[in-house]
Write a protein that holds these residues in place. Structure first.
Motif, mmCIF file in Angstrom:
data_model
loop_
_atom_site.group_PDB
_atom_site.id
_atom_site.type_symbol
_atom_site.label_atom_id
_atom_site.label_comp_id
_atom_site.label_asym_id
_atom_site.label_seq_id
_atom_site.Cartn_x
_atom_site.Cartn_y
_atom_site.Cartn_z
ATOM 1 N N ALA A 1 0.655 -1.087 -0.304
ATOM 2 C CA ALA A 1 0.072 -0.048 -0.037
ATOM 3 C C ALA A 1 0.693 1.243 -0.164
ATOM 4 N N VAL A 2 1.989 1.256 0.559
ATOM 5 C CA VAL A 2 2.884 2.500 0.734
ATOM 6 C C VAL A 2 3.666 2.660 -0.596
ATOM 7 N N LEU A 3 3.926 1.492 -1.334
ATOM 8 C CA LEU A 3 4.749 1.779 -2.571
ATOM 9 C C LEU A 3 3.756 2.161 -3.653
ATOM 10 N N CYS A 4 2.638 1.912 -3.641
ATOM 11 C CA CYS A 4 1.876 2.218 -4.871
ATOM 12 C C CYS A 4 1.860 3.830 -4.835
ATOM 13 N N ARG A 5 1.969 4.439 -6.007
ATOM 14 C CA ARG A 5 1.895 5.775 -6.406
ATOM 15 C C ARG A 5 0.639 6.060 -6.926
ATOM 16 N N ASP A 6 0.055 5.367 -7.674
ATOM 17 C CA ASP A 6 -1.334 5.653 -8.366
ATOM 18 C C ASP A 6 -2.432 5.625 -7.524
ATOM 19 N N PRO A 7 -3.478 6.626 -7.243
ATOM 20 C CA PRO A 7 -4.481 6.576 -6.287
ATOM 21 C C PRO A 7 -5.369 5.357 -6.317
ATOM 22 N N GLU A 8 -5.690 4.838 -7.607
ATOM 23 C CA GLU A 8 -6.537 3.836 -7.816
ATOM 24 C C GLU A 8 -5.963 2.649 -7.250
ATOM 25 N N GLN B 1 -3.579 2.501 -5.202
ATOM 26 C CA GLN B 1 -3.392 2.437 -3.626
ATOM 27 C C GLN B 1 -4.778 2.316 -2.977
ATOM 28 N N ALA B 2 -5.718 2.773 -3.420
ATOM 29 C CA ALA B 2 -7.201 2.368 -2.984
ATOM 30 C C ALA B 2 -7.103 0.898 -2.729
ATOM 31 N N VAL B 3 -7.014 0.141 -3.955
ATOM 32 C CA VAL B 3 -6.997 -1.301 -3.949
ATOM 33 C C VAL B 3 -6.093 -2.169 -2.781
ATOM 34 N N ALA B 4 -4.799 -1.657 -2.816
ATOM 35 C CA ALA B 4 -3.928 -2.121 -1.863
ATOM 36 C C ALA B 4 -4.433 -1.834 -0.535
ATOM 37 N N LEU B 5 -5.066 -0.689 -0.423
ATOM 38 C CA LEU B 5 -5.483 -0.308 1.103
ATOM 39 C C LEU B 5 -6.599 -1.372 1.475
ATOM 40 N N SER B 6 -7.345 -1.595 0.327
ATOM 41 C CA SER B 6 -8.432 -2.606 0.512
ATOM 42 C C SER B 6 -8.018 -3.875 1.114
ATOM 43 N N VAL B 7 -6.709 -4.565 0.393
ATOM 44 C CA VAL B 7 -6.241 -5.564 0.678
ATOM 45 C C VAL B 7 -5.636 -5.619 2.005
ATOM 46 N N PHE B 8 -5.036 -4.558 2.269
ATOM 47 C CA PHE B 8 -4.426 -4.302 3.479
ATOM 48 C C PHE B 8 -5.263 -4.438 5.091
ATOM 49 N N GLY B 9 -6.558 -3.751 4.561
ATOM 50 C CA GLY B 9 -7.802 -4.011 5.308
ATOM 51 C C GLY B 9 -8.087 -5.258 5.834
#
Length: 109
Positions: free
Chosen positions: A20-27, A29-37
């Motif tokens: 989630a931290v290494l993603c630069r594109d907001p879309e 990043q949102a998907v990575a944040l969802s996986v992190f959650g």
């Protein structure tokens, strides 16, 4: 067995947080944040906290990424057409140019 499950859940959380931290594109990043959650939800279930896991599932996996995606879409699209002249209104919709008094001046030839 408990120790191995805890370690696996913690490693999953660490890996998804790094993603989630290494993603630069907001879309993305949102998907990575969802996986992190989702990984945090698994960790909370392993740690026997189902109430916290349920809250994390709703807020961290669904609502927060959705708000990020909607915000990124709004920012990329720009202000809505036919605005009320409030903040963010573009000057080329009939208003005076920025830095001018609004009076028209004659061009000299």
């Amino acid at each position: 067995m408990d120790e191995a499950l805890n370690t696996a859940a913690l490693l999953l959380v660490a890996a998804t947080a790094t993603l989630a931290v290494l993603c630069r594109d907001p879309e993305r990043q949102a998907v990575a944040l969802s996986v992190f959650g989702l990984a945090l939800t698994v960790l909370f279930l392993v740690l026997q906290a189902p109430d916290v896991a349920l809250a994390q599932l709703v807020v961290g996996t669904a609502l927060t990424p959705l708000l990020i995606l909607l915000t990124a879409r709004k920012v990329r699209r720009g202000p809505a057409a036919g605005g009320s002249g409030g903040p963010g209104e573009r000057a080329d919709r009939g208003g005076p140019e920025p830095g001018t008094s609004g009076r028209r001046t004659r061009e000299r030839r």
